[in-house]
Design an enzyme around this catalytic site. Structure first.
Site: not given
Length: 418
Positions: A77, A164, A316
């Site tokens: 990005q 949206n 357990h």
């Protein structure tokens, strides 16, 4: 057509589960969230472009270089936060119409089919998928007129309308508008602002209404909701491991190869169990539970409506209810997760420093990765234990535990000479 999948975020609201991995590879029903996204895009695309940043090496390791025979291309990005920056990072990798989706949502194939049909029918420059909600407090409102979007507005409060869903189709000229998108009040470059710029410039932005299941996996309880949905609707009874005489499986139950279900285990589906796990003897696994690979659920253990990730154990005398246990964690004998307040009120969970109402009156613990608890540990509803922590014997966890913490109960002993 290519698909651009946004997977750069860390997922702060999902901590401690994202302490050491991107949110999109967190497993729900034993599969990474992003794989469901890719699976439902798969019929419509011929290549996946995955936008990465946070711990991208783990994401690449999890997905590899193809999905169902179709190539995966990874791209970092660009500097800056927000969905517009993320989608803009694919510029130069797409030269025709494309789909862009958030990598941390769940939707069905029908949503993509409706999107593409609308996009092409309207000869639109962009299109998005919307869903009607009675309460838009957590959503921006999509204002429509005829077949087109007129504006994307701020959260309007508790009113009905279209929201949206984070599933888009674009023509390549969207990148010009992304380059003009300004920083929002939240300090991000948002694709909704890009859409408004396109509308103001006279571009056609269409919308497709979707009525199916959708989940924005932004908080731990959203993972439990999605897990329940997937097990209810997608699971088939398929036992590939060994089931000893005296074990009871009420369908649908999926059991992976190499897993052994010991005598006395009682499993009520829908339940999904991965590969090479050991279940029982004499345990009770209740509906809407997923247990990963290489796990151990032992004697006198009850698990209900929970996610137990790979390589983790409840061996357990444990009760795990409405909880999430990360990978490589181990519950000591007698560790119990409480999942219900005495007043039956909704469980509130601390998210980014603020208490949020989960909307659930049953919610247990959110336990990170590599956590170890000693014997007889009690965990209050909605509490989080950070990854890499050790909880000593007898501890009562009534508040969140930061990552890599040591919680020890020290008691003074009376010593008498005889």
């Amino acid at each position: 057509m290519k698909a651009v999948i946004l997977a750069a975020g860390r997922g702060e609201r999902l901590r401690p589960l994202t302490d050491d991995r991107p949110k999109v590879i967190l497993k729900v029903a034993n599969r990474p969230i992003i794989e469901y996204v890719m699976e439902n895009l798969n019929p419509f695309v011929d290549e996946f472009i995955v936008v990465t940043r946070y711990m991208k090496e783990k994401l690449i390791e999890a997905l590899g270089d193809e999905f169902n025979g179709k190539p995966i291309t990874y791209v970092d990005q660009r500097p800056g936060d927000g969905t517009a920056k993320a989608i803009g990072s694919a510029e130069g990798l797409v030269d025709d119409e494309f789909i862009a989706v958030n990598g941390d949502i769940y939707f069905e194939e029908e949503a993509v089919r409706a999107l593409i049909a609308t996009f092409r029918r309207e000869n639109a420059d962009a299109a998005l998928v919307v869903k009607h909600f009675e309460d838009l407090s957590h959503f921006g409102r999509i204002e429509v007129g005829g077949n087109l979007v007129r504006a994307v507005l701020e959260k309007p409060g508790k009113v009905p309308g279209y929201a949206n869903l984070g599933i888009y189709a674009f023509k390549p000229d969207v990148f010009d508008f992304i380059s003009r998108t300004q920083l929002s009040k939240r300090g991000e470059y948002e694709i909704t602002d890009t859409l408004n710029l396109m509308i103001e410039a006279g571009k056609k932005v269409a919308y497709a209404v979707y009525d199916g299941y959708w989940n924005d996996v932004g908080r731990p309880w959203n993972m439990l909701e999605l897990n329940e949905y997937l097990l209810k609707t997608k699971l088939k009874h398929d036992v590939r491991g060994e089931v000893e005489p005296g074990a009871v499986l009420i369908p649908p139950v999926e059991v992976g190869e190499g897993t052994v279900i010991r005598s006395g285990a009682y499993i009520i589906g829908p339940v999904k169990i991965g590969k090479n796990s050991r279940i029982g003897p004499n345990c009770f696994i209740r509906p809407h539970t997923s247990i990963g690979d290489n796990c151990h659920v032992g004697n006198a253990v009850e698990i209900k409506n929970s996610i137990i990730m790979d390589n983790s154990n409840a061996p357990h005398l444990n009760y795990v209810g409405d909880s999430i246990i990360g990978e490589n964690s181990n519950l000591g004998a007698g560790t119990i997760t409480a999942n219900l307040r005495h007043d039956r009120g909704n469980i509130r969970v601390e998210i980014k420093g603020k208490l949020e109402d989960s909307g659930r009156h049953k919610l247990g613990a959110i336990i990170g990765h590599g956590v170890k608890t000693g014997i007889n540990v009690s965990i209050y509803p909605g509490r989080k234990i950070g990854s890499g922590s050790f909880i000593g014997p007898g501890a009562i966890i009534d508040r969140n535990v930061p990552p890599r913490s040591l919680v020890v109960v020290r008691q003074e002993k009376e010593v008498r000479e005889t």
